[in-house]
Design a protein around this motif. Structure first.
Motif, PDB file in Angstrom:
ATOM      1  N   UNK A 114       0.837  -1.206   0.000  1.00  0.00           N
ATOM      2  CA  UNK A 114       0.000   0.000   0.000  1.00  0.00           C
ATOM      3  C   UNK A 114       0.869   1.252   0.000  1.00  0.00           C
ATOM      4  N   UNK A 115       0.507   2.192  -0.852  1.00  0.00           N
ATOM      5  CA  UNK A 115       1.256   3.456  -0.943  1.00  0.00           C
ATOM      6  C   UNK A 115       1.150   4.220   0.378  1.00  0.00           C
ATOM      7  N   UNK A 116       2.286   4.767   0.817  1.00  0.00           N
ATOM      8  CA  UNK A 116       2.326   5.548   2.041  1.00  0.00           C
ATOM      9  C   UNK A 116       2.411   4.720   3.315  1.00  0.00           C
ATOM     10  N   UNK A 117       2.532   3.402   3.190  1.00  0.00           N
ATOM     11  CA  UNK A 117       2.531   2.556   4.377  1.00  0.00           C
ATOM     12  C   UNK A 117       3.930   2.104   4.806  1.00  0.00           C
ATOM     13  N   UNK A 118       4.928   2.322   3.983  1.00  0.00           N
ATOM     14  CA  UNK A 118       6.274   1.825   4.248  1.00  0.00           C
ATOM     15  C   UNK A 118       6.996   2.672   5.291  1.00  0.00           C
ATOM     16  N   UNK A 119       7.406   2.026   6.380  1.00  0.00           N
ATOM     17  CA  UNK A 119       8.177   2.694   7.436  1.00  0.00           C
ATOM     18  C   UNK A 119       9.371   1.814   7.779  1.00  0.00           C
ATOM     19  N   UNK A 120      10.573   2.419   7.808  1.00  0.00           N
ATOM     20  CA  UNK A 120      11.790   1.669   8.131  1.00  0.00           C
ATOM     21  C   UNK A 120      12.368   2.183   9.442  1.00  0.00           C
ATOM     22  N   UNK A 121      12.857   1.245  10.234  1.00  0.00           N
ATOM     23  CA  UNK A 121      13.533   1.564  11.483  1.00  0.00           C
ATOM     24  C   UNK A 121      14.702   0.596  11.608  1.00  0.00           C
ATOM     25  N   UNK A 122      15.886   1.015  11.150  1.00  0.00           N
ATOM     26  CA  UNK A 122      17.032   0.113  11.117  1.00  0.00           C
ATOM     27  C   UNK A 122      16.780  -0.984  10.097  1.00  0.00           C
ATOM     28  N   UNK A 123      16.892  -2.235  10.521  1.00  0.00           N
ATOM     29  CA  UNK A 123      16.619  -3.364   9.627  1.00  0.00           C
ATOM     30  C   UNK A 123      15.179  -3.837   9.733  1.00  0.00           C
ATOM     31  N   UNK A 124      14.369  -3.197  10.588  1.00  0.00           N
ATOM     32  CA  UNK A 124      12.960  -3.561  10.720  1.00  0.00           C
ATOM     33  C   UNK A 124      12.126  -2.691   9.794  1.00  0.00           C
ATOM     34  N   UNK A 125      11.258  -3.352   9.035  1.00  0.00           N
ATOM     35  CA  UNK A 125      10.414  -2.651   8.075  1.00  0.00           C
ATOM     36  C   UNK A 125       8.960  -2.966   8.394  1.00  0.00           C
ATOM     37  N   UNK A 126       8.118  -1.939   8.376  1.00  0.00           N
ATOM     38  CA  UNK A 126       6.680  -2.094   8.565  1.00  0.00           C
ATOM     39  C   UNK A 126       6.012  -1.587   7.290  1.00  0.00           C
ATOM     40  N   UNK A 127       5.063  -2.360   6.772  1.00  0.00           N
ATOM     41  CA  UNK A 127       4.298  -1.935   5.609  1.00  0.00           C
ATOM     42  C   UNK A 127       2.950  -2.639   5.639  1.00  0.00           C
ATOM     43  N   UNK A 128       2.074  -2.241   4.742  1.00  0.00           N
ATOM     44  CA  UNK A 128       0.740  -2.816   4.666  1.00  0.00           C
ATOM     45  C   UNK A 128       0.550  -3.441   3.292  1.00  0.00           C
ATOM     46  N   UNK A 129      -0.022  -4.648   3.282  1.00  0.00           N
ATOM     47  CA  UNK A 129      -0.344  -5.340   2.034  1.00  0.00           C
ATOM     48  C   UNK A 129      -1.838  -5.171   1.789  1.00  0.00           C
ATOM     49  N   UNK A 130      -2.200  -4.847   0.556  1.00  0.00           N
ATOM     50  CA  UNK A 130      -3.606  -4.651   0.207  1.00  0.00           C
ATOM     51  C   UNK A 130      -3.973  -5.461  -1.027  1.00  0.00           C
ATOM     52  N   UNK A 131      -5.241  -5.825  -1.106  1.00  0.00           N
ATOM     53  CA  UNK A 131      -5.779  -6.443  -2.327  1.00  0.00           C
ATOM     54  C   UNK A 131      -6.865  -5.540  -2.901  1.00  0.00           C
ATOM     55  N   UNK A 132      -6.823  -4.274  -2.549  1.00  0.00           N
ATOM     56  CA  UNK A 132      -7.756  -3.217  -2.965  1.00  0.00           C
ATOM     57  C   UNK A 132      -9.111  -3.312  -2.284  1.00  0.00           C
ATOM     58  N   UNK A 133      -9.295  -4.284  -1.422  1.00  0.00           N
ATOM     59  CA  UNK A 133     -10.528  -4.370  -0.643  1.00  0.00           C
ATOM     60  C   UNK A 133     -10.194  -4.297   0.849  1.00  0.00           C
ATOM     61  N   UNK A 134      -9.168  -4.983   1.271  1.00  0.00           N
ATOM     62  CA  UNK A 134      -8.733  -5.017   2.665  1.00  0.00           C
ATOM     63  C   UNK A 134      -7.222  -4.841   2.717  1.00  0.00           C
ATOM     64  N   UNK A 135      -6.730  -4.526   3.917  1.00  0.00           N
ATOM     65  CA  UNK A 135      -5.293  -4.380   4.122  1.00  0.00           C
ATOM     66  C   UNK A 135      -4.868  -5.247   5.306  1.00  0.00           C
ATOM     67  N   UNK A 136      -3.555  -5.542   5.358  1.00  0.00           N
ATOM     68  CA  UNK A 136      -3.017  -6.321   6.468  1.00  0.00           C
ATOM     69  C   UNK A 136      -1.629  -5.785   6.803  1.00  0.00           C
ATOM     70  N   UNK A 137      -1.376  -5.478   8.104  1.00  0.00           N
ATOM     71  CA  UNK A 137      -0.060  -4.970   8.492  1.00  0.00           C
ATOM     72  C   UNK A 137       0.994  -6.069   8.497  1.00  0.00           C
ATOM     73  N   UNK A 138       2.194  -5.718   8.036  1.00  0.00           N
ATOM     74  CA  UNK A 138       3.301  -6.668   7.944  1.00  0.00           C
ATOM     75  C   UNK A 138       4.541  -6.061   8.596  1.00  0.00           C
ATOM     76  N   UNK A 139       5.283  -6.886   9.322  1.00  0.00           N
ATOM     77  CA  UNK A 139       6.578  -6.503   9.880  1.00  0.00           C
ATOM     78  C   UNK A 139       7.607  -7.469   9.335  1.00  0.00           C
ATOM     79  N   UNK A 140       8.747  -6.918   8.928  1.00  0.00           N
ATOM     80  CA  UNK A 140       9.822  -7.742   8.392  1.00  0.00           C
ATOM     81  C   UNK A 140      11.140  -7.217   8.921  1.00  0.00           C
ATOM     82  N   UNK A 141      11.980  -8.132   9.374  1.00  0.00           N
ATOM     83  CA  UNK A 141      13.305  -7.732   9.842  1.00  0.00           C
ATOM     84  C   UNK A 141      14.330  -8.327   8.904  1.00  0.00           C
ATOM     85  N   UNK A 142      15.023  -7.467   8.189  1.00  0.00           N
ATOM     86  CA  UNK A 142      16.021  -7.918   7.232  1.00  0.00           C
ATOM     87  C   UNK A 142      16.150  -6.935   6.097  1.00  0.00           C
TER      88      UNK A 142
END
Length: 144
Positions: free
Chosen positions: A61-89
C-alpha cells in the motif's frame, strides 16, 4: 487360458493403482508439514487466524512503508482489505510501494500483525505472481 491372461492383467492394474495411491499418500504426508498456503488480505478478514506458516500476497500500500534500522513495517492490500506486515532484514531491490509482493511468515494471534520471514517482490513491471493476480481479480469481481 484366455481367462488367466485377463486375471493377470486385472491384478497388474490393481497392483499399479495401489502402488500409485501409496506413493501419492506418502508424498502428501511428506509435504503436508512443508506446505505454505497463500492468502490475500480479504481471505483473512473475519476468519480464524491460521496457525501454520502462510504466504500473504497483494500490493504494498502506498504511504505505508516505514523503516527503522533493519525492521520494516508496511501494509499489504488487495484493494478491498489491508493487512499490516513486519519484516526484519534487507528487502529485495525491487520492493516498492504500489508493487506486488508475497511475504512468507506467520500471523501473531494477539496483535494480528503478519511477521514475515521472507519477502518476495515482483521482477518487472508486467509480472505479478499468479496467486496475487488471481486474488486481486477475485476481489474486484473479475473472475469468471
Amino acid at each position: 487360458m484366455r481367462v488367466k491372461a485377463k486375471t493377470q492383467r486385472l491384478w497388474l492394474v490393481v497392483g499399479a493403482m495401489t502402488a500409485l495411491g501409496g506413493a501419492g499418500a506418502l508424498a502428501l504426508t511428506a509435504l503436508g508439514d512443508k506446505a505454505t498456503y497463500f492468502y490475500a488480505p480479504s481471505d483473512l478478514a473475519g476468519k480464524p487466524m491460521p496457525t501454520q506458516a502462510i504466504r500473504l500476497g497483494g500490493m504494498v500500500e502506498r504511504g505505508s512503508l516505514m523503516k527503522s534500522g533493519h525492521t520494516v513495517h508496511f501494509t499489504v492490500t488487495d484493494n478491498a482489505r489491508t493487512w499490516p506486515v513486519t519484516y526484519e532484514g534487507i528487502l529485495p531491490d525491487l520492493f516498492r510501494e504500489g508493487q506486488g509482493v508475497i511475504a512468507e511468515g506467520r500471523i501473531d494471534p494477539v496483535s494480528r500483525v503478519f511477521t514475515a520471514d521472507t519477502v518476495l517482490a515482483k521482477h518487472d513491471e508486467k509480472y505479478m505472481p499468479p496467486e496475487v493476480a488471481g486474488s486481486m481479480r477475485k476481489v474486484e469481481g473479475k473472475v469468471t
